[in-house]
Design an enzyme around this catalytic site. Structure first.
Site, PDB file in Angstrom:
ATOM      1  N   ASN A  27       0.712  -1.171  -0.085  1.00 50.07           N
ATOM      2  CA  ASN A  27       0.056   0.023   0.164  1.00 50.07           C
ATOM      3  C   ASN A  27       0.890   1.298  -0.040  1.00 50.07           C
ATOM      4  O   ASN A  27       0.383   2.212  -0.664  1.00 50.07           O
ATOM      5  CB  ASN A  27      -0.928  -0.094   1.185  1.00 50.07           C
ATOM      6  CG  ASN A  27      -2.222  -0.942   0.846  1.00 50.07           C
ATOM      7  OD1 ASN A  27      -3.106  -0.331   0.104  1.00 50.07           O
ATOM      8  ND2 ASN A  27      -2.227  -1.842   1.419  1.00 50.07           N
ATOM      9  N   ARG A  78       5.633   0.624  25.505  1.00 46.47           N
ATOM     10  CA  ARG A  78       4.731   1.278  24.332  1.00 46.47           C
ATOM     11  C   ARG A  78       4.994   2.758  24.343  1.00 46.47           C
ATOM     12  O   ARG A  78       5.489   3.424  23.457  1.00 46.47           O
ATOM     13  CB  ARG A  78       3.402   0.957  24.784  1.00 46.47           C
ATOM     14  CG  ARG A  78       2.540   0.966  23.442  1.00 46.47           C
ATOM     15  CD  ARG A  78       1.086   0.561  23.772  1.00 46.47           C
ATOM     16  NE  ARG A  78       1.370  -1.056  23.861  1.00 46.47           N
ATOM     17  CZ  ARG A  78       1.019  -1.743  22.499  1.00 46.47           C
ATOM     18  NH1 ARG A  78       1.015  -1.130  21.336  1.00 46.47           N
ATOM     19  NH2 ARG A  78       0.953  -3.030  22.526  1.00 46.47           N
ATOM     20  N   MET A 103       1.399  -2.462  12.375  1.00 47.40           N
ATOM     21  CA  MET A 103       1.064  -3.793  12.879  1.00 47.40           C
ATOM     22  C   MET A 103       1.159  -3.074  14.517  1.00 47.40           C
ATOM     23  O   MET A 103       1.403  -4.139  15.404  1.00 47.40           O
ATOM     24  CB  MET A 103       1.399  -4.930  12.663  1.00 47.40           C
ATOM     25  CG  MET A 103       1.219  -5.218  11.383  1.00 47.40           C
ATOM     26  SD  MET A 103      -0.403  -5.560  10.904  1.00 47.40           S
ATOM     27  CE  MET A 103      -1.049  -6.753  11.591  1.00 47.40           C
ATOM     28  N   ARG A 104       0.836  -1.917  15.140  1.00 50.86           N
ATOM     29  CA  ARG A 104       1.139  -1.765  16.206  1.00 50.86           C
ATOM     30  C   ARG A 104      -0.015  -1.009  16.866  1.00 50.86           C
ATOM     31  O   ARG A 104      -0.248   0.188  16.312  1.00 50.86           O
ATOM     32  CB  ARG A 104       2.291  -0.608  16.321  1.00 50.86           C
ATOM     33  CG  ARG A 104       3.581  -0.722  17.403  1.00 50.86           C
ATOM     34  CD  ARG A 104       4.071  -2.045  17.661  1.00 50.86           C
ATOM     35  NE  ARG A 104       4.244  -2.093  18.985  1.00 50.86           N
ATOM     36  CZ  ARG A 104       4.468  -2.972  19.687  1.00 50.86           C
ATOM     37  NH1 ARG A 104       4.039  -4.398  19.382  1.00 50.86           N
ATOM     38  NH2 ARG A 104       4.574  -3.097  21.141  1.00 50.86           N
ATOM     39  N   ASN A 120      -5.640   5.223   8.359  1.00 45.16           N
ATOM     40  CA  ASN A 120      -5.534   3.892   8.301  1.00 45.16           C
ATOM     41  C   ASN A 120      -6.190   3.021   7.358  1.00 45.16           C
ATOM     42  O   ASN A 120      -7.221   3.325   6.812  1.00 45.16           O
ATOM     43  CB  ASN A 120      -5.860   3.289   9.770  1.00 45.16           C
ATOM     44  CG  ASN A 120      -5.303   1.630   9.624  1.00 45.16           C
ATOM     45  OD1 ASN A 120      -4.165   1.477   9.113  1.00 45.16           O
ATOM     46  ND2 ASN A 120      -6.037   0.856  10.249  1.00 45.16           N
ATOM     47  N   HIS A 122      -7.930  -0.719   6.462  1.00 46.70           N
ATOM     48  CA  HIS A 122      -7.944  -2.178   7.030  1.00 46.70           C
ATOM     49  C   HIS A 122      -8.888  -2.830   6.128  1.00 46.70           C
ATOM     50  O   HIS A 122      -9.822  -2.624   5.390  1.00 46.70           O
ATOM     51  CB  HIS A 122      -9.084  -1.910   8.093  1.00 46.70           C
ATOM     52  CG  HIS A 122      -9.184  -3.359   8.968  1.00 46.70           C
ATOM     53  ND1 HIS A 122      -8.552  -3.788   9.829  1.00 46.70           N
ATOM     54  CD2 HIS A 122     -10.392  -3.861   8.896  1.00 46.70           C
ATOM     55  CE1 HIS A 122      -8.907  -5.069  10.239  1.00 46.70           C
ATOM     56  NE2 HIS A 122     -10.367  -4.902   9.611  1.00 46.70           N
ATOM     57  N   ALA A 186      -8.166  -4.120  -4.394  1.00 46.62           N
ATOM     58  CA  ALA A 186      -9.263  -3.044  -4.103  1.00 46.62           C
ATOM     59  C   ALA A 186      -8.508  -1.897  -3.149  1.00 46.62           C
ATOM     60  O   ALA A 186      -8.714  -0.587  -3.466  1.00 46.62           O
ATOM     61  CB  ALA A 186     -10.748  -3.455  -3.496  1.00 46.62           C
TER      62      ALA A 186
END
Ligand code: GRF
Length: 231
Positions: A27, A78, A103-104, A120, A122, A186
């Site tokens: 992406n 974190r 991926m966080r 983002n 998804h 897509a």
């Protein structure tokens, strides 16, 4: 006699966009390709990965895009990781942060700091199938239409005002892999389009919903299984 000259229209500056990745980066690559068009309203100014092995990093470097790794494993927790990420982002002064397979999970203070500037993608039609293994979940549910969503990021995982969605049919003999490939194709259509809308200021968030100015109304229903199957 005085001649009045019309002021030349200055093009609006392209929005500084930083892409965050964790892996393959297809992406991100696709956004970089889209941003090569001179009239594209966003400029990919940097790529950051939280994983050193992310394939997208060498690719971005080869394109001449500053690409850095901020390895989350190198930090105690974190908060420490996010402090470093925040420092790097602040230095880059982005208008938009585009998560692309990042991926966080991020803490509420971090998300709030970049509220409405962080988007983002998804691989499901949210709010269905949040989290991981979305294609397996879609197949298990037996849905006939799957897809992907671009949304503003909120502290809750895979939630937040929806900017755009793209739908694809689910075929009877799909596996998670064949469905993932169709959805990914897509995603590659949707993300540059959604980023364009955001970068041109055509999206605004009202009551946690996205309003698109100059909505283009095309009536083009995706019917799955296709009508040919019953004719
Ligand atoms: C995509 O399916 C994206 O929707 C999800 O993670 C995947 C990343 O793929 N969040 P890539 O790294 O962009 O190829």
């Amino acid at each position: 006699m005085r001649l009045s000259m019309a002021k030349p229209l200055l093009p609006s500056p392209r929005k500084r966009t930083v892409v965050l990745i964790s892996g393959r980066g297809s992406n991100m690559m696709n956004l970089v390709e889209a941003a090569r068009a001179p009239d594209y309203p966003a400029d990919i100014v940097a790529v950051i990965s939280n994983r050193p092995e992310a394939a997208g990093i060498p690719w971005a470097k080869a394109q001449g895009i500053p690409a850095t790794v901020i390895d989350h494993k190198a930090f105690k927790g974190r908060d420490a990781f996010e402090a470093e990420l925040d420092k790097a982002l602040t230095a880059l002064d982005p208008d938009i942060i585009a998560l692309a397979g990042f991926m966080r999970l991020m803490t509420p203070p971090f998300v709030t700091r970049w509220q409405d500037r962080m988007i983002n993608i998804h691989p499901s039609l949210l709010p269905s199938f949040k989290g991981l293994h979305t294609h397996e979940a879609a197949l298990a549910a037996g849905v006939k239409i799957a897809g992907c969503t671009v949304h503003y990021v909120r502290p809750e995982m895979d939630a937040g005002p929806i900017i755009g969605q793209a739908a694809v049919p689910v075929h009877s003999h799909d596996t998670a892999e064949t469905l993932a490939a169709r959805v990914l194709a897509a995603e590659h259509r949707l993300y540059p389009h959604a980023l364009r809308l955001v970068a041109t200021g055509k999206t605004s968030v009202r009551n946690e919903k996205v309003i698109i100015s100059e909505d283009v109304n095309v009536f083009c229903p995706l019917i799955s299984p296709g009508l040919a199957a019953t004719n």
